[in-house]
Motif scaffolding. Structure first.
Motif, short mmCIF file in Angstrom:
data_model
loop_
_atom_site.label_atom_id
_atom_site.label_comp_id
_atom_site.label_asym_id
_atom_site.label_seq_id
_atom_site.Cartn_x
_atom_site.Cartn_y
_atom_site.Cartn_z
N PHE A 1 0.85 -1.19 0.00
CA PHE A 1 0.00 0.00 0.00
C PHE A 1 0.88 1.23 0.00
CE2 PHE A 1 -2.37 3.45 2.01
CZ PHE A 1 -3.51 3.44 1.24
N GLY A 2 0.67 2.10 -0.97
CA GLY A 2 1.44 3.33 -1.08
C GLY A 2 0.54 4.55 -1.02
N LEU A 3 1.14 5.66 -0.67
CA LEU A 3 0.43 6.94 -0.56
C LEU A 3 1.29 7.99 -1.25
CD1 LEU A 3 -1.90 8.62 0.75
CD2 LEU A 3 -0.44 8.83 2.76
N GLN A 4 0.67 8.77 -2.13
CA GLN A 4 1.41 9.81 -2.85
C GLN A 4 0.68 11.14 -2.73
OE1 GLN A 4 1.33 7.93 -6.66
NE2 GLN A 4 3.12 6.69 -6.24
N ARG A 5 1.44 12.17 -2.40
CA ARG A 5 0.91 13.55 -2.37
C ARG A 5 0.97 14.09 -3.79
NH1 ARG A 5 4.24 15.60 1.14
NH2 ARG A 5 2.85 15.40 2.92
N MET A 6 -0.15 14.62 -4.27
CA MET A 6 -0.26 15.06 -5.65
C MET A 6 -0.32 16.59 -5.73
SD MET A 6 -0.24 12.06 -6.94
CE MET A 6 -0.57 12.35 -8.67
N GLN A 7 0.30 17.12 -6.76
CA GLN A 7 0.21 18.55 -7.07
C GLN A 7 -0.80 18.72 -8.21
OE1 GLN A 7 1.71 20.88 -5.24
NE2 GLN A 7 2.53 19.20 -3.99
N PRO A 8 -1.39 19.90 -8.35
CA PRO A 8 -2.34 20.12 -9.44
C PRO A 8 -1.73 19.74 -10.79
CG PRO A 8 -2.39 21.96 -7.93
CD PRO A 8 -1.23 21.09 -7.50
N GLY A 9 -2.49 19.01 -11.57
CA GLY A 9 -2.05 18.62 -12.91
C GLY A 9 -1.21 17.36 -12.98
N GLU A 10 -0.77 16.82 -11.84
CA GLU A 10 0.05 15.61 -11.88
C GLU A 10 -0.82 14.39 -12.22
OE1 GLU A 10 3.95 16.12 -9.11
OE2 GLU A 10 2.08 15.63 -8.06
N ARG A 11 -0.23 13.49 -13.00
CA ARG A 11 -0.91 12.25 -13.36
C ARG A 11 -0.72 11.20 -12.27
NH1 ARG A 11 0.58 10.16 -18.75
NH2 ARG A 11 -1.41 9.11 -18.55
N TRP A 12 -1.44 10.11 -12.38
CA TRP A 12 -1.51 9.06 -11.38
C TRP A 12 -0.17 8.53 -10.90
CZ3 TRP A 12 0.39 4.44 -13.34
CH2 TRP A 12 0.48 4.36 -14.74
N HIS A 13 0.88 8.63 -11.67
CA HIS A 13 2.18 8.06 -11.33
C HIS A 13 3.23 9.12 -10.96
CE1 HIS A 13 3.77 9.34 -15.26
NE2 HIS A 13 2.54 9.06 -15.68
N GLN A 14 2.83 10.38 -10.83
CA GLN A 14 3.81 11.45 -10.67
C GLN A 14 3.90 12.04 -9.27
OE1 GLN A 14 2.16 13.86 -13.90
NE2 GLN A 14 3.98 13.42 -15.12
N GLY A 15 3.18 11.53 -8.31
CA GLY A 15 3.15 12.13 -6.98
C GLY A 15 4.40 11.90 -6.16
N GLU A 16 4.45 12.57 -5.03
CA GLU A 16 5.55 12.43 -4.07
C GLU A 16 5.17 11.35 -3.05
OE1 GLU A 16 7.38 14.92 -0.29
OE2 GLU A 16 5.90 15.86 -1.59
N ASP A 17 6.00 10.30 -2.94
CA ASP A 17 5.73 9.22 -2.00
C ASP A 17 5.77 9.73 -0.56
OD1 ASP A 17 5.40 7.13 -3.88
OD2 ASP A 17 7.58 6.99 -4.11
N VAL A 18 4.79 9.28 0.22
CA VAL A 18 4.66 9.64 1.64
C VAL A 18 4.47 8.34 2.41
CG1 VAL A 18 3.20 10.84 3.33
CG2 VAL A 18 3.62 11.87 1.10
N ASN A 19 5.08 8.23 3.58
CA ASN A 19 4.95 7.03 4.40
C ASN A 19 3.51 6.87 4.88
OD1 ASN A 19 5.18 4.87 6.12
ND2 ASN A 19 6.72 5.80 7.44
N PRO A 20 2.79 5.81 4.44
CA PRO A 20 1.41 5.63 4.87
C PRO A 20 1.26 4.98 6.25
CG PRO A 20 2.00 3.91 3.33
CD PRO A 20 3.19 4.83 3.43
N PHE A 21 2.36 4.44 6.80
CA PHE A 21 2.25 3.67 8.03
C PHE A 21 1.55 4.40 9.18
CE2 PHE A 21 3.92 2.52 12.21
CZ PHE A 21 3.42 1.24 12.31
N PRO A 22 1.90 5.65 9.50
CA PRO A 22 1.23 6.29 10.64
C PRO A 22 -0.29 6.36 10.48
CG PRO A 22 3.17 7.55 10.02
CD PRO A 22 2.95 6.52 8.94
N LEU A 23 -0.75 6.56 9.25
CA LEU A 23 -2.19 6.66 9.01
C LEU A 23 -2.86 5.28 8.99
CD1 LEU A 23 -1.88 9.42 6.36
CD2 LEU A 23 -2.81 9.68 8.65
N LEU A 24 -2.15 4.25 8.61
CA LEU A 24 -2.69 2.88 8.64
C LEU A 24 -2.72 2.34 10.06
CD1 LEU A 24 -0.94 1.37 5.51
CD2 LEU A 24 -3.35 1.98 5.73
N ALA A 25 -1.71 2.71 10.84
CA ALA A 25 -1.59 2.21 12.21
C ALA A 25 -2.46 2.99 13.18
CB ALA A 25 -0.14 2.24 12.65
N GLY A 26 -3.11 4.05 12.69
CA GLY A 26 -3.95 4.86 13.57
C GLY A 26 -3.17 5.87 14.38
#
Length: 195
Positions: free
Chosen positions: A165-190
């Motif tokens: 499971f990955g999480l990417q921060r998107m900027q306006p106009g970016e396509r589905w594969h162009q975002g900045e990767d962000v660690n999803p663990f804190p949000l998955l772990a609550g």
């Protein structure tokens, strides 16, 4: 009508309204999620709201932070959270959004990219064994809705069944594969923190 009659009528109307507010009428759609032990609904609009665990039956406490663990013989860091589960376990939407891309890649195997309603986030689901019936690009999904099944496609390795499971921060106009990767663990772990 007497005063007592008006009071009784008012109480009956209020009880009827309360009952109607708590009751859902109509038939269930095929796109609604079956009960899989997670709450279905819209998460908080806050950026630090926890995500739903995207693998049915997995408890938050079982999720391990694998962010930046070595991959590819140490040539790269891991950009996501791996959630082990039995082959074929339902993968569910961690948050609402729109299916932006269904894609097969060498590394991720069978993947789904779902963009948040505000278009600022991509939720990435990889190594799927397959998609939920009828899942298609452009489809809106709700938190908890089945989107696929745990598999070992891509570079997961035969028999290494898990969801990446990955999480990417998107900027306006970016396509589905162009975002900045962000660690999803804190949000998955609550353990919510600002994304």
């Amino acid at each position: 009508m007497t005063r007592l009659g008006w009071i009784i009528l008012a109480v009956v109307v209020l009880l009827g309204a309360a009952f109607a507010a708590m009751t859902s009428f109509g038939t269930a759609s095929r796109t609604t999620a079956p009960h899989v032990g997670v709450a279905v609904g819209e998460p908080s609009a806050r950026d630090d709201a926890p995500l739903a665990v995207p693998v049915a039956g997995v408890r938050r406490a079982a999720i391990v932070d694998s962010w930046m663990d070595p991959r590819g013989g140490g040539s790269r860091g891991h950009h996501g959270t791996d959630i082990p589960a039995a082959a074929g376990t339902p993968v569910i939407a961690a948050a609402p959004g729109t299916v932006e891309k269904l894609f097969a890649s060498n590394l991720g195997g069978t993947t789904a990219y779902i963009r948040s309603p505000d278009r600022r986030w991509i939720y990435y689901y990889a190594h799927l064994a397959g998609y939920a019936p009828g899942l298609h690009e452009g489809q809106q999904v709700r938190t908890g809705q089945p989107i696929g099944y745990v598999g070992d496609t891509g570079d997961a390795g035969a028999g290494n069944y898990h969801l990446h499971f990955g999480l990417q921060r998107m900027q306006p106009g970016e396509r589905w594969h162009q975002g900045e990767d962000v660690n999803p663990f804190p949000l998955l772990a609550g353990r919510a923190r600002g994304r």
